[in-house]
Write an enzyme that holds these catalytic residues in place. Structure first.
Site, PDB file in Angstrom:
ATOM      1  N   GLY A  90       1.001  -1.042   0.030  1.00 13.28           N
ATOM      2  CA  GLY A  90       0.094  -0.127  -0.028  1.00 13.28           C
ATOM      3  C   GLY A  90       0.856   1.218   0.059  1.00 13.28           C
ATOM      4  O   GLY A  90       2.080   1.180   0.396  1.00 13.28           O
ATOM      5  N   CYS A  91       0.191   2.371  -0.273  1.00  8.83           N
ATOM      6  CA  CYS A  91       1.195   3.663  -0.454  1.00  8.83           C
ATOM      7  C   CYS A  91       1.641   4.183   0.884  1.00  8.83           C
ATOM      8  O   CYS A  91       2.523   4.499   1.212  1.00  8.83           O
ATOM      9  CB  CYS A  91       0.064   4.704  -0.986  1.00  8.83           C
ATOM     10  SG  CYS A  91      -1.659   4.840  -0.382  1.00  8.83           S
ATOM     11  N   TYR A  92       0.758   4.245   1.937  1.00 10.33           N
ATOM     12  CA  TYR A  92       1.000   4.698   3.223  1.00 10.33           C
ATOM     13  C   TYR A  92       2.202   3.537   3.886  1.00 10.33           C
ATOM     14  O   TYR A  92       3.252   3.915   4.276  1.00 10.33           O
ATOM     15  CB  TYR A  92      -0.004   4.654   4.122  1.00 10.33           C
ATOM     16  CG  TYR A  92      -1.042   5.731   4.212  1.00 10.33           C
ATOM     17  CD1 TYR A  92      -0.505   7.065   4.585  1.00 10.33           C
ATOM     18  CD2 TYR A  92      -2.364   5.849   3.863  1.00 10.33           C
ATOM     19  CE1 TYR A  92      -1.320   8.338   4.336  1.00 10.33           C
ATOM     20  CE2 TYR A  92      -3.261   6.810   3.933  1.00 10.33           C
ATOM     21  CZ  TYR A  92      -2.639   7.993   4.087  1.00 10.33           C
ATOM     22  OH  TYR A  92      -3.674   9.343   4.327  1.00 10.33           O
ATOM     23  N   ALA A 126       5.505   4.295   2.454  1.00 10.16           N
ATOM     24  CA  ALA A 126       6.394   5.623   2.789  1.00 10.16           C
ATOM     25  C   ALA A 126       6.882   5.163   4.438  1.00 10.16           C
ATOM     26  O   ALA A 126       7.764   5.603   4.781  1.00 10.16           O
ATOM     27  CB  ALA A 126       5.429   6.730   2.749  1.00 10.16           C
TER      28      ALA A 126
END
Lengths: 359, 359, 359, 359
Positions: free
Chosen positions: D148-150, D153
């Site tokens: 996932g994106c979160y 990061a």
């Protein structure tokens, strides 16, 4: 081929860096910025960290002539005209993103820019680099006056209709709308975030220095039409109405243009589409929109495309032409690279094949 | 005086709520929303928490007539024409923010809105509520067709020049630019954040339903001028070019308008300024900008002002008129309250004295 | 009552102008700006055209003392401390929106602001103007140190929980996010539109001058709790983690705050809501959100509200508290007017009843 | 190598199209969208006009297996788990951008996604595709669960510090901020322009489905550290605080992360920088910022970079780690292509060399 950029800390320059870095036939060897020479470019633009290892350097024309084959000027008005003559004498090709060599009539430059013009000899040597329209001249030129952002969007949308006598050039009205990056990286209240965000501003109405540039190309086209159809080729003055607006976005220019149809009773959107598709058939960067749809700036963002759509209104006898570009790409650095390709006989899309970044 | 809002969950309605809450002579007793009746308004709009204690209710015309003196319609096209006749018969004043009663010619409504028109009797009873222009009629009217957002900005900028024969109405071109709140709160791809942010879109070129509304008022003005100067008062069809653009901001409309000067050799910006200041002398919501400056939308944000600036171009013989409003205020709820004030003989600024919110 | 604003061309000042113009008990008689004295305020801020007829004037303390009863300082750090002692001696009330009188420990000011502190006598006379928390002191004070924008949002969200021993103050982490107007109207690359739009930046991590201001109030609360429950009232140093982020919007501050629950096994969102609603029962500007919802900055835009929501996480033993304000209103001008109301015994909402502007 | 994309009208898919079009070793032969099959992709996404000549097609697993070597799933949760087993049996590599195969514990998927999990056999076959951390496993895998994106990061910013025992994993707090494109192209009030522009919203606090994904990788790292230093490798539950915020921009994610230092007295920013630079030495897409500077989302826009910066606070004994990515690139399509490169033994940067688009 080796290249340098002069004016290395502005947005036009940093967009050139992005493009030249991936261009297969070009090496970027120098980025010149007198104000920040000695600084690593990644300290000025951290997004370049770990990618480019370039220190900004001071301008030294002599060493530049020895090191590079082509120089891009991304400088404010009044700078390139001081250096291009010497570079040209020494055989270096020059692509000037500033306005110094665009206006063939020196008086026009002096009136609209408030500075003394480049030498006439060099104005004549320079080719106005609207790639799709003046490609043949660009191929044989060693100095390119890269067009302004608004003129690029406006002229690509207007010239085919003028050439084909579909509109009356004396009735042209251009409503221009720009993102804020066109104003550069220099700070001012007019580019201060809280003043611009959630705001739409009209500015420089009837006073923008792109007016004579747009009119010059319209006059050339109108004169060519007149020469073909009759017996005179003299340039006639054709003033246009041109308004500029600052829009709360970073990139993008849209010109919405209005003109009287020469034959309102028979004009149709499909006739415009057909003519423009044919006119730009061998020009991959201009895309014509289907009837009933119009382009938006995000659809060309980060790319060298110019998208054009039409509306023909039988009620008013006018056509509306909408033309959009990314002001930093087709309106500046992208077209500069396109011109570099043309000058060198390379594929016009070399280094410019990126798909627009959407959303 | 007691009031109700029908169409209570849209942006026009919630702006009316904001204004009526501080209006000294009005009490807001009902907010009607069939789709969300029974819900507390603060659950739909949390910014109203702890301020208003209103539960959205279902429309019941009979009980409404007993409870309120005035009803605001903030509904989509086609709704108010069903209810206003009955409300009017029972003595309730109606201010309609939709387009149902704006076009006097039913055929125009049917053509541009694609629905059957309101009854002719009620079209005739309704007054087109462009406050500064038709104030005398508004004072004596019980049904107000509150103008559209684009027409308000356009007409306040054009009518004084038409009335004074400074421009030729047959040459008018209107380039309209709007914030996204004008599209309402209904979700769609055209109002989806990632599609609109950092984007500028042309839409509905030559097809916007505000075109006949703008033309109707231009035709009235032109006919009045003709009647005064000659011997005929017949309405003549005056088509205008009108383009609309979606701008990445929430509030604000700007119309940039172009027209041929009737007397290009003597026209000046200062003559326009002088005429407009005199024309709007007793109208506090229209502000004229000094020569060399033009308005921006943020300068009227949250307020009922319409700001207007000019550029006269001797080269083209055209004037450019820039007019800005907050589309939810002077373009909708603000003008509705202004009309309420006029209908009741109250100070026109009552409840509308807020300074624009800047930045 | 007559008032003046010093620092008249910044955003804090122009927001004060907007509020004072509609305040029933205050007349704004002077707006002082040394840099632009002699200029009409509407030439600096055209949105004020036709509304206010004020010429910016130069600072003259003596004549100011004769003309006004209260002075608002909307100046950069280091200015108000030079003038407030004299104004105070002459009986003029002062509300200082800068940081000069906020920190009771002069050393802290010198460390975090890099300037010499105000005189200790006057630091002691000044009351830290967090209206909901120190209202009793504010009522009896003639010098108000109006809180910073971040501290206002953070402390209103934290203090009730600290006072009620629901959280351990030594574990507080504050993640602050601000709109760009907080940086003022001074131009810089950090507020340049094209650098900020479509961008989110972390800045001044662990270095923001609001850190000692937040810690000071937390330490006061913790000391009061300790004093109540035990036998010592000595201030203990309580460092907090505080990070700041620049968000691409003009107005609004959100603080997302994390702390260890003192009693994780029994803590619930509803217990927090209940305590906060009771704590702020007589304070209309603080609104507590229902369980499962959290505030957003637009819901307080243009208003003096502070909205607060909670999440209790049994898995981690932490509570998350979200607090939002409009940085120019509750974070600056709005709270200044609230404090003016408190100082004068007026209704705390006087002149501050505007509904948030949404959307 | 031939590839297909399933879920062809979302933002993840269209970003994959942009990347695969320029990837030298991949041909994109099919874009599948059941909802819009039969439509030309350029009618759904006009920015692709004249570039790609692809008609959206319906999903037919059998013919897909014959035509392509690799399939990218850019589908909502619950779709890929139905098709990947069959594709895998037939020898087609799968890269899944959805959450279906990320959580090794099926119960976690069912709890957080509210759906039944993929088959355990295939969960075990799938490799969690955080490229820089699990590259060795990815190289040998034929099913990739793209992160996932979160989590991308967050984990790239946290794992090196956990692995090196610089922070206590049980104290981790992650404050996540995302652009709106992360919510996809499906319309809703939460992505409606006028609701999001000039607004900052906290959402799904403590409830986001990325929480178990982040915790799973933290637990793996913590277990590895424990295994190395002691004698147990058992997974221990390590809950983190994770908050999510919607920011008014299209692209970009920032995670600001807080944790207790294991050795506060000796920890320094330069020690963090040194460790991270060494950790990511052979990973070109992670860039570490110099002391005193922190990344911003625009600095990675349109690229596959993850930029990381630090603040060490001796006062609180905590480190703050800021990590940014472009959510559609390193947070989705970019990392998917990076994983494709890893799976095939190609240069990890193949097709991903674009410089971030700035400004």
């Amino acid at each position: 081929m080796k290249s340098a950029i002069i004016g290395g800390t502005g947005y036009g320059a940093v967009e050139l860096v992005r493009l030249l870095d991936k261009h297969p036939n070009i090496e970027l060897v120098k980025v010149i910025s007198n104000s920040q020479s000695g600084t690593d470019i990644q300290d000025v633009y951290p997004h370049l960290s770990n990618i480019l290892n370039i220190q900004l350097s001071e301008l030294n024309i002599q060493s530049l002539c020895e090191e590079v084959d082509v120089v891009f000027f991304a400088t404010p008005a009044g700078v390139s005209k001081e250096y291009i003559p010497e570079l040209h004498k020494q055989g270096v090709k020059c692509i000037d993103l500033s306005g110094d060599f665009r206006l063939k009539n020196p008086q026009n430059y002096e009136t609209w820019y408030g500075k003394s013009s480049a030498e006439t000899t060099y104005l004549e040597k320079a080719t106005y680099g609207l790639s799709e329209i003046y490609g043949d001249d660009i191929k044989n030129s060693e100095i390119i006056a890269n067009p302004g952002c608004y003129p690029t969007a406006a002229l690509l949308g207007l010239i085919p209709a003028i050439n084909n006598k579909m509109i009356d050039p004396k009735t042209i009205i251009i409503d221009g709308k720009s993102g804020v990056s066109g104003a550069g990286r220099g700070v001012s209240l007019n580019t201060h975030y809280s003043e611009i965000n959630e705001n739409l501003k009209a500015y420089k109405l009837g006073q923008h220095q792109h007016i004579p540039e747009i009119e010059q190309a319209i006059e050339w086209s109108a004169a060519a039409v007149a020469a073909a159809s009759a017996n005179h080729a003299e340039l006639e003055s054709i003033p246009v109405s041109f308004s500029t607006h600052l829009t709360p976005m970073t990139r993008g220019i849209m010109c919405t243009m209005y003109a009287q149809l020469t034959d309102p009773s028979s004009a149709t959107v499909s006739a415009f589409i057909e003519h423009y598709e044919s006119f730009y058939e061998s020009h991959p960067f201009v895309r014509i929109r289907p009837e009933g749809t119009w382009p938006s700036t995000k659809e060309v963002s980060g790319s060298n495309y110019c998208d054009i759509g039409f509306q023909v209104d039988a009620r008013t006898g006018r056509v509306t032409i909408v033309s959009v570009i990314d002001n930093l790409m087709k309106g500046a650095a992208g077209q500069a690279v396109q011109n570099l390709n043309l000058m060198n006989g390379w594929d016009v899309q070399m280094g410019l094949t990126d798909i627009p970044m959407y959303p």
